[in-house]
Write a protein that holds these residues in place. Structure first.
Motif, PDB file in Angstrom:
ATOM      1  N   PHE A  67      28.485   9.046  23.344  1.00  0.00           N
ATOM      2  CA  PHE A  67      27.661   8.709  22.165  1.00  0.00           C
ATOM      3  C   PHE A  67      28.541   8.279  20.990  1.00  0.00           C
ATOM      4  CE2 PHE A  67      25.113   9.990  18.385  1.00  0.00           C
ATOM      5  CZ  PHE A  67      24.013   9.161  18.605  1.00  0.00           C
ATOM      6  N   ASN A  68      29.742   8.856  20.884  1.00  0.00           N
ATOM      7  CA  ASN A  68      30.720   8.503  19.846  1.00  0.00           C
ATOM      8  C   ASN A  68      30.110   8.580  18.439  1.00  0.00           C
ATOM      9  OD1 ASN A  68      33.217   7.739  18.825  1.00  0.00           O
ATOM     10  ND2 ASN A  68      32.845   5.540  19.097  1.00  0.00           N
ATOM     11  N   PRO A  69      29.740   9.784  18.001  1.00  0.00           N
ATOM     12  CA  PRO A  69      29.041   9.904  16.708  1.00  0.00           C
ATOM     13  C   PRO A  69      29.955   9.671  15.508  1.00  0.00           C
ATOM     14  CG  PRO A  69      29.572  12.079  17.558  1.00  0.00           C
ATOM     15  CD  PRO A  69      29.947  11.099  18.642  1.00  0.00           C
ATOM     16  N   HIS A  70      29.328   9.218  14.418  1.00  0.00           N
ATOM     17  CA  HIS A  70      30.010   9.195  13.127  1.00  0.00           C
ATOM     18  C   HIS A  70      29.935  10.573  12.467  1.00  0.00           C
ATOM     19  CE1 HIS A  70      28.834   4.864  13.617  1.00  0.00           C
ATOM     20  NE2 HIS A  70      30.063   4.676  13.157  1.00  0.00           N
ATOM     21  N   VAL A  71      28.814  11.268  12.703  1.00  0.00           N
ATOM     22  CA  VAL A  71      28.590  12.586  12.092  1.00  0.00           C
ATOM     23  C   VAL A  71      28.158  13.559  13.183  1.00  0.00           C
ATOM     24  CG1 VAL A  71      27.292  13.914  10.375  1.00  0.00           C
ATOM     25  CG2 VAL A  71      27.894  11.523   9.907  1.00  0.00           C
ATOM     26  N   LEU A  72      28.826  14.711  13.242  1.00  0.00           N
ATOM     27  CA  LEU A  72      28.422  15.790  14.141  1.00  0.00           C
ATOM     28  C   LEU A  72      27.783  16.890  13.313  1.00  0.00           C
ATOM     29  CD1 LEU A  72      28.417  17.355  16.867  1.00  0.00           C
ATOM     30  CD2 LEU A  72      30.633  18.284  16.158  1.00  0.00           C
ATOM     31  N   VAL A  73      26.556  17.280  13.677  1.00  0.00           N
ATOM     32  CA  VAL A  73      25.860  18.384  13.022  1.00  0.00           C
ATOM     33  C   VAL A  73      25.726  19.497  14.052  1.00  0.00           C
ATOM     34  CG1 VAL A  73      23.771  19.116  11.827  1.00  0.00           C
ATOM     35  CG2 VAL A  73      24.620  16.785  11.509  1.00  0.00           C
ATOM     36  N   HIS A  74      26.501  20.547  13.886  1.00  0.00           N
ATOM     37  CA  HIS A  74      26.546  21.622  14.878  1.00  0.00           C
ATOM     38  C   HIS A  74      25.643  22.770  14.425  1.00  0.00           C
ATOM     39  CE1 HIS A  74      27.859  24.215  18.050  1.00  0.00           C
ATOM     40  NE2 HIS A  74      28.475  25.059  17.223  1.00  0.00           N
ATOM     41  N   ALA A 105      36.183  15.754  18.440  1.00  0.00           N
ATOM     42  CA  ALA A 105      37.530  15.401  18.003  1.00  0.00           C
ATOM     43  C   ALA A 105      38.101  14.216  18.780  1.00  0.00           C
ATOM     44  CB  ALA A 105      38.451  16.604  18.154  1.00  0.00           C
ATOM     45  N   GLU A 106      37.550  13.950  19.961  1.00  0.00           N
ATOM     46  CA  GLU A 106      38.024  12.828  20.775  1.00  0.00           C
ATOM     47  C   GLU A 106      37.264  11.534  20.475  1.00  0.00           C
ATOM     48  OE1 GLU A 106      40.685  13.441  22.566  1.00  0.00           O
ATOM     49  OE2 GLU A 106      40.543  15.538  21.919  1.00  0.00           O
ATOM     50  N   CYS A 107      36.332  11.576  19.538  1.00  0.00           N
ATOM     51  CA  CYS A 107      35.502  10.408  19.243  1.00  0.00           C
ATOM     52  C   CYS A 107      36.149   9.554  18.155  1.00  0.00           C
ATOM     53  CB  CYS A 107      34.109  10.847  18.802  1.00  0.00           C
ATOM     54  SG  CYS A 107      33.212  11.741  20.090  1.00  0.00           S
ATOM     55  N   SER A 108      36.374   8.296  18.445  1.00  0.00           N
ATOM     56  CA  SER A 108      37.080   7.407  17.514  1.00  0.00           C
ATOM     57  C   SER A 108      36.290   7.138  16.239  1.00  0.00           C
ATOM     58  CB  SER A 108      37.395   6.085  18.213  1.00  0.00           C
ATOM     59  OG  SER A 108      36.190   5.447  18.657  1.00  0.00           O
ATOM     60  N   ALA A 109      34.941   7.231  16.309  1.00  0.00           N
ATOM     61  CA  ALA A 109      34.122   6.905  15.141  1.00  0.00           C
ATOM     62  C   ALA A 109      33.897   8.099  14.219  1.00  0.00           C
ATOM     63  CB  ALA A 109      32.765   6.352  15.603  1.00  0.00           C
ATOM     64  N   LEU A 110      34.293   9.298  14.629  1.00  0.00           N
ATOM     65  CA  LEU A 110      33.953  10.512  13.881  1.00  0.00           C
ATOM     66  C   LEU A 110      34.477  10.459  12.449  1.00  0.00           C
ATOM     67  CD1 LEU A 110      32.586  13.323  14.243  1.00  0.00           C
ATOM     68  CD2 LEU A 110      34.887  14.237  14.641  1.00  0.00           C
ATOM     69  N   GLU A 111      33.585  10.782  11.509  1.00  0.00           N
ATOM     70  CA  GLU A 111      33.921  10.806  10.083  1.00  0.00           C
ATOM     71  C   GLU A 111      33.696  12.182   9.456  1.00  0.00           C
ATOM     72  OE1 GLU A 111      32.321   6.204   9.385  1.00  0.00           O
ATOM     73  OE2 GLU A 111      31.212   7.919   8.580  1.00  0.00           O
ATOM     74  N   SER A 112      32.726  12.939   9.985  1.00  0.00           N
ATOM     75  CA  SER A 112      32.331  14.174   9.319  1.00  0.00           C
ATOM     76  C   SER A 112      31.770  15.162  10.326  1.00  0.00           C
ATOM     77  CB  SER A 112      31.276  13.869   8.243  1.00  0.00           C
ATOM     78  OG  SER A 112      30.780  15.047   7.652  1.00  0.00           O
ATOM     79  N   SER A 157      40.017  23.506  12.119  1.00  0.00           N
ATOM     80  CA  SER A 157      41.199  23.103  12.882  1.00  0.00           C
ATOM     81  C   SER A 157      41.048  21.689  13.410  1.00  0.00           C
ATOM     82  CB  SER A 157      41.419  24.082  14.037  1.00  0.00           C
ATOM     83  OG  SER A 157      42.485  23.668  14.860  1.00  0.00           O
ATOM     84  N   VAL A 158      39.866  21.380  13.934  1.00  0.00           N
ATOM     85  CA  VAL A 158      39.602  20.026  14.439  1.00  0.00           C
ATOM     86  C   VAL A 158      39.670  19.015  13.297  1.00  0.00           C
ATOM     87  CG1 VAL A 158      37.794  18.537  15.369  1.00  0.00           C
ATOM     88  CG2 VAL A 158      38.298  20.718  16.469  1.00  0.00           C
ATOM     89  N   GLY A 159      39.078  19.366  12.166  1.00  0.00           N
ATOM     90  CA  GLY A 159      39.088  18.453  11.026  1.00  0.00           C
ATOM     91  C   GLY A 159      40.496  18.110  10.572  1.00  0.00           C
ATOM     92  N   ARG A 160      41.354  19.136  10.504  1.00  0.00           N
ATOM     93  CA  ARG A 160      42.743  18.873  10.093  1.00  0.00           C
ATOM     94  C   ARG A 160      43.469  18.013  11.124  1.00  0.00           C
ATOM     95  NH1 ARG A 160      42.372  24.397   8.611  1.00  0.00           N
ATOM     96  NH2 ARG A 160      43.327  25.010  10.601  1.00  0.00           N
ATOM     97  N   ARG A 161      43.186  18.263  12.393  1.00  0.00           N
ATOM     98  CA  ARG A 161      43.912  17.551  13.452  1.00  0.00           C
ATOM     99  C   ARG A 161      43.570  16.067  13.492  1.00  0.00           C
ATOM    100  NH1 ARG A 161      42.736  17.175  19.056  1.00  0.00           N
ATOM    101  NH2 ARG A 161      41.192  18.849  18.912  1.00  0.00           N
TER     102      ARG A 161
END
Length: 323
Positions: A67-74, A105-112, A157-161
């Protein structure tokens, strides 16, 4: 911002359903997808639902990455004794967070990344702040609080990485129609326990206000924690009076017995709910408006009044079979 892809975990729960429904109406949102072990109990107009159990790590990872999301809402958090027993709830929550946040964290489009958390994260140890703000130390004293702290650490941790923003929406106990709330179940019993003589105050949040806050966090790309708590507070005895229930005083050594009796009535009392009755659960919500542009529509007493206004189960005898 238009056309952003949003992935929602926990979309089968009542809160997740409301979050997805509200996101569908947001003009900046394009495609939406979500996953949960249980299917949504209401129709979602354009959210692609994937029924995947949290222990199916590889399926979760491939679904999120495809799906390669721009935003993940967990939102996929299991509160103890809500939909699962405490040990199972902790395991399911850990599996979901590890798989979903890790896959994002593996999604290239992730922003937030936006994660559901709770004010139980601050703990209620002796000497702890009665009304902590977001800068208070994180010192959980319940299993649920420790689970929430783990989620925030994993996401941070994911955000920093990968260099994306991470926001945590720290909710008070969520109460609303069809929400499996252990606190709500106990307050609806014919007799409500209270800690004698302290009877401390607590606050809650309506599930619609909680969903509005999570959607606002996604819209604003929240990059820090925020407490989301309804205005006002209430004690167990005040709640019982509003619901025309009996108030039963309980002192320290009696709480394990009260917990067992409550469990027998179908309302288990996990340790974070015991903590609410014995020590109170409040938090400073002064930054909600600044960070989310949000003021809850209902106060804590309003939410409790609505809780007692829900119809109880009415048992009807089976119809006689006619030959």
């Amino acid at each position: 911002m238009a056309g952003r892809r949003v992935f929602v975990s926990g979309v089968g729960g009542e809160l997740g359903i409301q979050v997805a429904s509200m996101l569908e109406e947001e003009p900046w949102v394009g495609a939406i997808a979500g996953t949960d072990a249980d299917p949504p109990r209401r129709r979602l107009k354009r959210t692609a639902y994937h029924r995947i159990h949290p222990d199916e790590h590889d399926r979760i990872v491939s679904t999120v990455i495809d799906f390669n999301p721009h935003v993940l809402v967990h939102v996929g958090v299991w509160e103890p004794d809500a939909r699962a027993a405490p040990q199972a709830a902790a395991s399911l929550t850990d599996q979901a967070a590890t798989s979903i946040v890790g896959a994002a964290a593996e999604c290239s489009a992730l922003e937030s990344v936006i994660v559901r958390s709770g004010i139980q994260i601050y703990g209620r140890a002796r000497g702890a702040l009665t009304r902590p703000d977001e800068f208070a130390p994180i010192r959980p004293t319940s299993e649920y609080g420790r689970t929430l702290a783990d989620i925030e650490r994993t996401a941070a941790s994911v955000g920093r990485r990968v260099g994306v923003t991470v926001g945590a929406v720290r909710l008070a106990s969520v109460i609303g129609p069809h929400v499996p709330s252990p606190l709500g179940r106990i307050l609806r019993l014919p007799a409500v326990p209270f800690a004698a003589p302290a009877n401390p105050a607590f606050a809650v949040i309506r599930q619609t206000d909680a969903a509005r806050a999570i959607v606002a966090a996604a819209r604003e790309h929240l990059a820090e924690p925020v407490n989301v708590v309804a205005n006002g507070a209430i004690t167990a005895t005040q709640a019982a009076r509003r619901g025309r229930r009996l108030s039963i005083p309980v002192v320290g050594p009696q709480w394990p017995v009260a917990g067992r009796l409550s469990h027998l009535t179908g309302a288990p009392m996990p340790d974070h709910v015991v903590e609410t009755f014995r020590r109170g659960h409040l938090a400073d919500n002064g930054r909600m408006l600044e960070l989310l542009g949000l003021v809850p529509e209902q106060t804590t007493p309003d939410v409790i009044d609505d809780l007692y206004g829900w119809p109880s189960i009415v048992r009807r005898p089976a119809r006689k079979q006619i030959a």
